[in-house]
Design a protein around this motif. Structure first.
Motif, short mmCIF file in Angstrom:
data_model
loop_
_atom_site.label_atom_id
_atom_site.label_comp_id
_atom_site.label_asym_id
_atom_site.label_seq_id
_atom_site.Cartn_x
_atom_site.Cartn_y
_atom_site.Cartn_z
N ILE A 238 12.73 13.78 -32.38
CA ILE A 238 14.02 13.36 -31.83
C ILE A 238 13.83 12.54 -30.56
CG2 ILE A 238 16.17 14.20 -30.78
CD1 ILE A 238 16.01 16.60 -32.69
N GLN A 239 12.91 12.94 -29.71
CA GLN A 239 12.70 12.21 -28.47
C GLN A 239 12.09 10.83 -28.72
OE1 GLN A 239 10.57 15.38 -26.26
NE2 GLN A 239 12.33 15.43 -24.89
N ALA A 240 11.26 10.71 -29.76
CA ALA A 240 10.71 9.40 -30.10
C ALA A 240 11.81 8.46 -30.58
CB ALA A 240 9.64 9.55 -31.18
N ILE A 241 12.73 8.98 -31.39
CA ILE A 241 13.86 8.16 -31.86
C ILE A 241 14.75 7.78 -30.68
CG2 ILE A 241 15.90 8.11 -33.33
CD1 ILE A 241 14.47 10.10 -35.17
N GLN A 242 14.97 8.73 -29.79
CA GLN A 242 15.81 8.46 -28.62
C GLN A 242 15.23 7.34 -27.77
OE1 GLN A 242 15.86 11.43 -25.41
NE2 GLN A 242 18.10 11.35 -25.45
N ALA A 243 13.91 7.34 -27.57
CA ALA A 243 13.26 6.30 -26.78
C ALA A 243 13.42 4.93 -27.45
CB ALA A 243 11.78 6.64 -26.59
N ARG A 244 13.28 4.88 -28.77
CA ARG A 244 13.47 3.62 -29.49
C ARG A 244 14.90 3.12 -29.34
NH1 ARG A 244 10.78 6.00 -34.00
NH2 ARG A 244 12.74 6.05 -35.14
N MET A 245 15.85 4.03 -29.49
CA MET A 245 17.25 3.64 -29.41
C MET A 245 17.62 3.14 -28.02
SD MET A 245 19.10 6.58 -31.75
CE MET A 245 20.73 5.81 -31.62
N LYS A 246 17.08 3.79 -26.99
CA LYS A 246 17.37 3.36 -25.62
C LYS A 246 16.80 1.97 -25.36
CE LYS A 246 16.71 4.50 -20.76
NZ LYS A 246 18.07 4.03 -20.43
N GLY A 247 15.55 1.75 -25.77
CA GLY A 247 14.94 0.45 -25.57
C GLY A 247 15.68 -0.66 -26.30
N ARG A 248 16.11 -0.38 -27.52
CA ARG A 248 16.85 -1.36 -28.31
C ARG A 248 18.23 -1.62 -27.71
NH1 ARG A 248 16.99 1.35 -32.86
NH2 ARG A 248 14.87 0.73 -33.46
N PHE A 249 18.87 -0.55 -27.24
CA PHE A 249 20.20 -0.71 -26.67
C PHE A 249 20.14 -1.57 -25.40
CE2 PHE A 249 24.10 0.33 -24.50
CZ PHE A 249 25.02 0.48 -25.52
N ASP A 250 19.19 -1.27 -24.53
CA ASP A 250 19.07 -2.03 -23.29
C ASP A 250 18.65 -3.47 -23.54
OD1 ASP A 250 19.82 0.13 -21.76
OD2 ASP A 250 17.77 0.76 -21.32
N GLY A 251 17.73 -3.66 -24.50
CA GLY A 251 17.17 -4.98 -24.70
C GLY A 251 17.98 -5.91 -25.58
N GLN A 252 18.73 -5.36 -26.55
CA GLN A 252 19.39 -6.22 -27.53
C GLN A 252 20.88 -5.96 -27.74
OE1 GLN A 252 16.01 -5.15 -30.42
NE2 GLN A 252 16.57 -7.21 -31.08
N LEU A 253 21.36 -4.79 -27.42
CA LEU A 253 22.73 -4.44 -27.81
C LEU A 253 23.72 -4.38 -26.66
CD1 LEU A 253 21.88 -1.61 -30.39
CD2 LEU A 253 22.39 -4.02 -30.86
#
Length: 201
Positions: free
Chosen positions: A94-109
């Motif tokens: 879950i924490q690995a998915i959370q880190a991916r989602m945060k990076g994607r949200f900040d960088g692209q969304l």
């Protein structure tokens, strides 16, 4: 004699009734969803907590002797604890998915939420609300980022349910998270109401 012989049978029946009474911990799920969502969208501020005052020596709580939990003698106490699970989001998956989602949200969304191009759907996903607000050169990348974010969101809802020992909770976990994405949306962002209409915070 017959009365005493009936006690073990009654104890077994009571224990069986309690162990099957597993409910969905909505309040705990909401707290877990809030922690996860706020981390993804970038708000790391945690409210200050006031520690509970220590009991005064010689007070009422100190004067009470050890209490006997008569229900625990027949297994009801432990069974109730098992039927009241906490919701954890601290697994490596879950924490690995959370880190991916945060990076994607900040960088692209995030920028496209700010512009109004994207919004939170009422099913726990991200939707392209107004593609015209996305520069043509960025649309393919944004669409891919939205698809990746939605795939990770679905994986989180599944992982949270599985990690807490109840895969059947996945639809309820999704509903709780869907509400939390909307609750955590920043001013000016868009979200879908229960009927599918778009509203701006």
């Amino acid at each position: 004699m017959r009365r005493w012989m009936g006690l073990p049978v009654a104890a077994v029946m009571l224990t069986a009734c309690v162990t099957i009474n597993v409910y969905f911990p909505a309040a705990e799920a909401k707290e877990a969803a809030k922690e996860f969502v706020e981390k993804v969208i970038g708000d790391d501020t945690q409210p200050a907590t006031t520690p509970a005052p220590a009991p005064k020596p010689g007070g009422q709580s100190a004067s009470l002797g050890p209490r006997i939990d008569w229900l625990s003698l027949v297994g009801i106490g432990s069974a109730y604890a098992q039927s009241s699970p906490d919701i954890t989001i601290k697994t490596p998956a879950i924490q690995a998915i959370q880190a991916r989602m945060k990076g994607r949200f900040d960088g692209q969304l995030r920028a496209h939420f700010d512009s109004g191009a994207l919004g939170f759907g009422n099913d726990g996903s991200i939707d392209v609300r107004d593609a015209a607000k996305i520069p043509l050169a960025e649309r393919v990348g944004v669409n891919q980022a939205v698809a990746d974010q939605n795939r990770d969101s679905a994986a989180v809802y599944r992982e949270v349910a599985v990690a807490n020992g109840h895969p059947e909770w996945e639809p309820q976990i999704r509903k709780v998270f869907a509400r939390q994405w909307t609750d955590s949306a920043r001013a000016g962002w868009w979200y879908q109401d229960a009927g599918g209409g778009w509203k701006q915070k």
